[in-house]
Design a protein around this motif. Structure first.
Motif, PDB file in Angstrom:
ATOM      1  N   SER A  49     -43.752 -31.233 -43.622  1.00 54.41           N
ATOM      2  CA  SER A  49     -43.701 -30.035 -42.783  1.00 54.41           C
ATOM      3  C   SER A  49     -44.942 -29.176 -42.987  1.00 54.41           C
ATOM      4  O   SER A  49     -45.468 -28.603 -42.026  1.00 54.41           O
ATOM      5  CB  SER A  49     -42.436 -29.226 -43.062  1.00 54.41           C
ATOM      6  N   ARG A  53     -47.856 -28.465 -40.118  1.00 54.28           N
ATOM      7  CA  ARG A  53     -48.238 -27.108 -39.761  1.00 54.28           C
ATOM      8  C   ARG A  53     -49.743 -26.899 -39.892  1.00 54.28           C
ATOM      9  O   ARG A  53     -50.347 -26.160 -39.146  1.00 54.28           O
ATOM     10  CB  ARG A  53     -47.507 -26.122 -40.674  1.00 54.28           C
ATOM     11  N   ARG A  54     -50.368 -27.551 -40.866  1.00 50.26           N
ATOM     12  CA  ARG A  54     -51.805 -27.390 -41.084  1.00 50.26           C
ATOM     13  C   ARG A  54     -52.641 -28.118 -40.047  1.00 50.26           C
ATOM     14  O   ARG A  54     -53.748 -27.738 -39.757  1.00 50.26           O
ATOM     15  CB  ARG A  54     -52.207 -27.934 -42.456  1.00 50.26           C
TER      16      ARG A  54
END
Length: 76
Positions: A49, A53-54
């Motif tokens: 996750s 997100r990065r």
């Protein structure tokens, strides 16, 4: 702890839970193995996750073609 560490925890936990027949007084190795697998799975989920997100998707640059506009009226 990175993705490799999480996978190692899952593997060690599976070995302790399913492939050992050691009996230690005061320690339940099957329970320790299950706990290691759960912690490894939580780590993999957290890592994926955070990685998702990065990761930023950058659209390709738009290149406009230069058009030739003749100034003298004799265009090709």
């Amino acid at each position: 702890m990175g993705l490799g560490g999480c996978i190692i925890l899952i593997v060690v936990g599976a070995i302790l839970a399913f492939a050992t027949d050691w009996h230690m007084q005061g320690v339940d190795l099957q329970l320790v193995g299950v706990i290691c697998m759960i912690v490894g799975l939580i780590g993999v989920a957290t890592f994926s996750s955070i990685y998702r997100r990065r990761r930023v998707v950058v659209p390709p640059p738009v290149v406009e073609e230069e058009r030739h506009h003749p100034r003298d009226g004799y265009g090709l």
